[in-house]
Design a protein around this motif. Structure first.
Motif, PDB file in Angstrom:
ATOM      1  N   MET A   1      -6.605 -27.901  34.273  1.00 28.48           N
ATOM      2  CA  MET A   1      -7.132 -27.033  33.221  1.00 28.48           C
ATOM      3  C   MET A   1      -8.565 -27.384  32.863  1.00 28.48           C
ATOM      4  O   MET A   1      -9.368 -26.499  32.526  1.00 28.48           O
ATOM      5  CB  MET A   1      -6.238 -27.118  31.986  1.00 28.48           C
ATOM      6  N   ALA A   2      -8.920 -28.670  32.946  1.00 28.05           N
ATOM      7  CA  ALA A   2     -10.316 -29.052  32.720  1.00 28.05           C
ATOM      8  C   ALA A   2     -11.211 -28.440  33.796  1.00 28.05           C
ATOM      9  O   ALA A   2     -12.320 -27.969  33.501  1.00 28.05           O
ATOM     10  CB  ALA A   2     -10.443 -30.572  32.718  1.00 28.05           C
ATOM     11  N   ALA A   3     -10.734 -28.433  35.049  1.00 25.49           N
ATOM     12  CA  ALA A   3     -11.504 -27.812  36.128  1.00 25.49           C
ATOM     13  C   ALA A   3     -11.638 -26.311  35.906  1.00 25.49           C
ATOM     14  O   ALA A   3     -12.689 -25.720  36.189  1.00 25.49           O
ATOM     15  CB  ALA A   3     -10.834 -28.092  37.470  1.00 25.49           C
ATOM     16  N   VAL A   4     -10.591 -25.675  35.387  1.00 27.71           N
ATOM     17  CA  VAL A   4     -10.654 -24.236  35.096  1.00 27.71           C
ATOM     18  C   VAL A   4     -11.694 -23.955  34.020  1.00 27.71           C
ATOM     19  O   VAL A   4     -12.490 -23.006  34.128  1.00 27.71           O
ATOM     20  CB  VAL A   4      -9.265 -23.720  34.657  1.00 27.71           C
ATOM     21  N   VAL A   5     -11.719 -24.772  32.974  1.00 22.30           N
ATOM     22  CA  VAL A   5     -12.706 -24.594  31.909  1.00 22.30           C
ATOM     23  C   VAL A   5     -14.122 -24.736  32.465  1.00 22.30           C
ATOM     24  O   VAL A   5     -15.012 -23.930  32.162  1.00 22.30           O
ATOM     25  CB  VAL A   5     -12.464 -25.608  30.777  1.00 22.30           C
ATOM     26  N   MET A   6     -14.331 -25.755  33.297  1.00 26.20           N
ATOM     27  CA  MET A   6     -15.654 -25.958  33.885  1.00 26.20           C
ATOM     28  C   MET A   6     -16.024 -24.822  34.836  1.00 26.20           C
ATOM     29  O   MET A   6     -17.200 -24.473  34.966  1.00 26.20           O
ATOM     30  CB  MET A   6     -15.696 -27.301  34.615  1.00 26.20           C
ATOM     31  N   LEU A   7     -15.027 -24.226  35.478  1.00 22.78           N
ATOM     32  CA  LEU A   7     -15.291 -23.123  36.400  1.00 22.78           C
ATOM     33  C   LEU A   7     -15.678 -21.855  35.651  1.00 22.78           C
ATOM     34  O   LEU A   7     -16.514 -21.075  36.117  1.00 22.78           O
ATOM     35  CB  LEU A   7     -14.051 -22.868  37.261  1.00 22.78           C
ATOM     36  N   VAL A   8     -15.093 -21.647  34.490  1.00 25.88           N
ATOM     37  CA  VAL A   8     -15.372 -20.430  33.712  1.00 25.88           C
ATOM     38  C   VAL A   8     -16.688 -20.546  32.950  1.00 25.88           C
ATOM     39  O   VAL A   8     -17.391 -19.547  32.741  1.00 25.88           O
ATOM     40  CB  VAL A   8     -14.200 -20.152  32.742  1.00 25.88           C
ATOM     41  N   LEU A   9     -17.050 -21.760  32.544  1.00 24.26           N
ATOM     42  CA  LEU A   9     -18.203 -21.948  31.655  1.00 24.26           C
ATOM     43  C   LEU A   9     -19.515 -21.404  32.225  1.00 24.26           C
ATOM     44  O   LEU A   9     -20.246 -20.708  31.498  1.00 24.26           O
ATOM     45  CB  LEU A   9     -18.339 -23.431  31.321  1.00 24.26           C
ATOM     46  N   PRO A  10     -19.891 -21.657  33.494  1.00 25.46           N
ATOM     47  CA  PRO A  10     -21.160 -21.094  33.994  1.00 25.46           C
ATOM     48  C   PRO A  10     -21.198 -19.577  33.960  1.00 25.46           C
ATOM     49  O   PRO A  10     -22.252 -18.988  33.687  1.00 25.46           O
ATOM     50  CB  PRO A  10     -21.232 -21.636  35.433  1.00 25.46           C
ATOM     51  N   ALA A  11     -20.070 -18.925  34.248  1.00 26.25           N
ATOM     52  CA  ALA A  11     -20.040 -17.463  34.186  1.00 26.25           C
ATOM     53  C   ALA A  11     -20.270 -16.972  32.762  1.00 26.25           C
ATOM     54  O   ALA A  11     -20.979 -15.981  32.539  1.00 26.25           O
ATOM     55  CB  ALA A  11     -18.703 -16.953  34.716  1.00 26.25           C
ATOM     56  N   VAL A  12     -19.695 -17.673  31.791  1.00 25.14           N
ATOM     57  CA  VAL A  12     -19.899 -17.309  30.384  1.00 25.14           C
ATOM     58  C   VAL A  12     -21.361 -17.506  29.996  1.00 25.14           C
ATOM     59  O   VAL A  12     -21.956 -16.670  29.301  1.00 25.14           O
ATOM     60  CB  VAL A  12     -18.972 -18.137  29.486  1.00 25.14           C
ATOM     61  N   LEU A  13     -21.957 -18.603  30.447  1.00 26.18           N
ATOM     62  CA  LEU A  13     -23.367 -18.860  30.139  1.00 26.18           C
ATOM     63  C   LEU A  13     -24.268 -17.806  30.775  1.00 26.18           C
ATOM     64  O   LEU A  13     -25.239 -17.345  30.156  1.00 26.18           O
ATOM     65  CB  LEU A  13     -23.760 -20.256  30.629  1.00 26.18           C
ATOM     66  N   PHE A  14     -23.969 -17.413  32.010  1.00 25.19           N
ATOM     67  CA  PHE A  14     -24.773 -16.385  32.673  1.00 25.19           C
ATOM     68  C   PHE A  14     -24.659 -15.063  31.927  1.00 25.19           C
ATOM     69  O   PHE A  14     -25.652 -14.352  31.750  1.00 25.19           O
ATOM     70  CB  PHE A  14     -24.310 -16.215  34.123  1.00 25.19           C
ATOM     71  N   TYR A  15     -23.456 -14.747  31.470  1.00 26.00           N
ATOM     72  CA  TYR A  15     -23.293 -13.523  30.684  1.00 26.00           C
ATOM     73  C   TYR A  15     -24.095 -13.604  29.388  1.00 26.00           C
ATOM     74  O   TYR A  15     -24.691 -12.621  28.951  1.00 26.00           O
ATOM     75  CB  TYR A  15     -21.822 -13.288  30.369  1.00 26.00           C
ATOM     76  N   GLY A  16     -24.112 -14.781  28.774  1.00 23.38           N
ATOM     77  CA  GLY A  16     -24.881 -14.945  27.553  1.00 23.38           C
ATOM     78  C   GLY A  16     -26.366 -14.715  27.759  1.00 23.38           C
ATOM     79  O   GLY A  16     -27.059 -14.203  26.870  1.00 23.38           O
ATOM     80  N   LEU A  17     -26.865 -15.063  28.938  1.00 23.05           N
ATOM     81  CA  LEU A  17     -28.279 -14.888  29.222  1.00 23.05           C
ATOM     82  C   LEU A  17     -28.666 -13.417  29.370  1.00 23.05           C
ATOM     83  O   LEU A  17     -29.786 -13.026  29.032  1.00 23.05           O
ATOM     84  CB  LEU A  17     -28.664 -15.658  30.486  1.00 23.05           C
ATOM     85  N   VAL A  18     -27.752 -12.608  29.889  1.00 21.69           N
ATOM     86  CA  VAL A  18     -28.086 -11.209  30.168  1.00 21.69           C
ATOM     87  C   VAL A  18     -27.362 -10.234  29.258  1.00 21.69           C
ATOM     88  O   VAL A  18     -27.517  -9.025  29.424  1.00 21.69           O
ATOM     89  CB  VAL A  18     -27.757 -10.861  31.644  1.00 21.69           C
ATOM     90  N   GLN A  19     -26.597 -10.739  28.280  1.00 22.86           N
ATOM     91  CA  GLN A  19     -25.768  -9.840  27.483  1.00 22.86           C
ATOM     92  C   GLN A  19     -26.599  -8.859  26.671  1.00 22.86           C
ATOM     93  O   GLN A  19     -26.141  -7.762  26.352  1.00 22.86           O
ATOM     94  CB  GLN A  19     -24.835 -10.663  26.582  1.00 22.86           C
ATOM     95  N   GLY A  20     -27.830  -9.218  26.315  1.00 21.19           N
ATOM     96  CA  GLY A  20     -28.675  -8.289  25.587  1.00 21.19           C
ATOM     97  C   GLY A  20     -28.982  -7.037  26.389  1.00 21.19           C
ATOM     98  O   GLY A  20     -29.090  -5.939  25.846  1.00 21.19           O
ATOM     99  N   ARG A  21     -29.109  -7.215  27.703  1.00 19.43           N
ATOM    100  CA  ARG A  21     -29.387  -6.071  28.582  1.00 19.43           C
ATOM    101  C   ARG A  21     -28.118  -5.363  29.034  1.00 19.43           C
ATOM    102  O   ARG A  21     -28.165  -4.203  29.416  1.00 19.43           O
ATOM    103  CB  ARG A  21     -30.149  -6.550  29.817  1.00 19.43           C
ATOM    104  N   VAL A  22     -26.994  -6.093  29.031  1.00 18.54           N
ATOM    105  CA  VAL A  22     -25.761  -5.527  29.565  1.00 18.54           C
ATOM    106  C   VAL A  22     -25.303  -4.330  28.742  1.00 18.54           C
ATOM    107  O   VAL A  22     -24.916  -3.293  29.282  1.00 18.54           O
ATOM    108  CB  VAL A  22     -24.652  -6.600  29.619  1.00 18.54           C
ATOM    109  N   GLY A  23     -25.371  -4.452  27.409  1.00 18.04           N
ATOM    110  CA  GLY A  23     -24.953  -3.340  26.562  1.00 18.04           C
ATOM    111  C   GLY A  23     -25.790  -2.095  26.802  1.00 18.04           C
ATOM    112  O   GLY A  23     -25.261  -0.987  26.904  1.00 18.04           O
ATOM    113  N   GLU A  24     -27.109  -2.276  26.946  1.00 17.93           N
ATOM    114  CA  GLU A  24     -27.989  -1.135  27.225  1.00 17.93           C
ATOM    115  C   GLU A  24     -27.660  -0.526  28.584  1.00 17.93           C
ATOM    116  O   GLU A  24     -27.609   0.681  28.742  1.00 17.93           O
ATOM    117  CB  GLU A  24     -29.449  -1.595  27.194  1.00 17.93           C
TER     118      GLU A  24
END
Length: 279
Positions: free
Chosen positions: A251-274
């Motif tokens: 489960m720790a590996a799963v959390v680490m695997l999901v975290l970069p995708a969440v961070l990448f979404y956070g970087l572009v989320q301002g544009r994603v809604g538009e």
């Protein structure tokens, strides 16, 4: 009437909150298990709590899985391959989608619908021909083969998303006005169209990155060298042992695997809604 509206709004918010809790429950359970000792994680008598008791609370699972399973190498591979595949997909799909949206050339519809139709094929149907082609090209078990394969695989979806935005989100008269000011087709595209299409490009980049980051079957098929594997394939080997599974480490590996995708979404989320609204 006002009281009825407030009551309806309260019911709506309560329903959304319940839906959110149900949706987040698996993620909360994963985080909870990753913070437990393994004995506590598999103990059926332990009370079901969102947060583990302090007697069972530990971060050692994250440290152990990072240090014991060469995760730095696997995560580095995932980041490098996913970003490179996303760049390749964008470099080809942006001009390709613009050509499909703005240019009229022989076979345009046939080529476009043929490319989009490939999205409907399950990945497993393409495994044997793709593997034979990559083996013949000596791209099996290489970084370039993985990047090329993932980039090409996501390209039809990227073209489909972007051409819809170019066709409906940017009026042709904007380019015509730019040409009247002395810009060429290329400079009008680079200086006018491309900046205006940044939201759609962000959405396409997000989908391309997530597709490459979460991809398991293509990496598993095209690699046999452990040094070339990504984090998703490494997680599979982490769960495939015959010994007692360390569920807290998994489960720790799963959390680490999901975290970069969440961070990448956070970087572009301002544009994603538009971009989603415009597309």
């Amino acid at each position: 009437m006002i009281d009825a509206n407030k009551r309806n709004r309260s019911v709506l918010y309560a329903g959304l909150l319940a839906f959110a809790l149900v949706g987040f429950l698996p993620y909360l359970w994963i985080i909870r298990t990753s913070l437990l000792t393994n004995i506590a994680a598999i103990n059926p008598d332990l009370p079901i709590l969102i947060l583990p008791w302090k007697d069972y609370f530990t971060f050692s699972s994250y440290v152990d899985v990072w240090n014991s399973y060469n995760m730095l190498r696997y995560f580095g591979n995932s980041i490098f391959i996913s970003i490179s595949a996303t760049i390749i997909a964008l470099l080809i799909s942006i001009p390709g989608a613009y050509a499909f949206a703005r240019r009229d050339f022989p076979g345009r519809k046939v080529i476009f619908y043929t490319a989009v139709f490939t999205v409907m094929f399950p990945s497993i149907v393409l495994f044997i021909p793709v593997y034979e082609l990559f083996y013949w090209l000596e791209l099996v078990n290489t970084y370039f083969g993985l990047i090329l394969g993932m980039g090409v695989f996501v390209m039809p979806l990227a073209i489909w998303l972007l051409q819809g935005f170019f066709r409906q989100g940017i009026p042709p008269n904007i380019e015509e006005a730019a040409k009247l000011d002395g810009l060429t087709d290329l400079t009008a595209f680079l200086r006018i169209v491309l900046p205006l299409s940044a939201p759609a490009v962000a959405v396409t980049a997000l989908f391309s990155f997530l597709n490459a980051w979460n991809n398991f079957l293509w990496v598993y098929l095209l690699t046999s060298d452990a040094e070339k594997r990504t984090a998703t394939v490494a997680l599979y080997y982490l769960t495939a042992g015959d010994t007692l599974r360390q569920w807290n480490q998994i489960m720790a590996a799963v959390v680490m695997l999901v975290l970069p995708a969440v961070l990448f979404y956070g970087l572009v989320q301002g544009r994603v809604g538009e971009g989603m609204g415009a597309a």
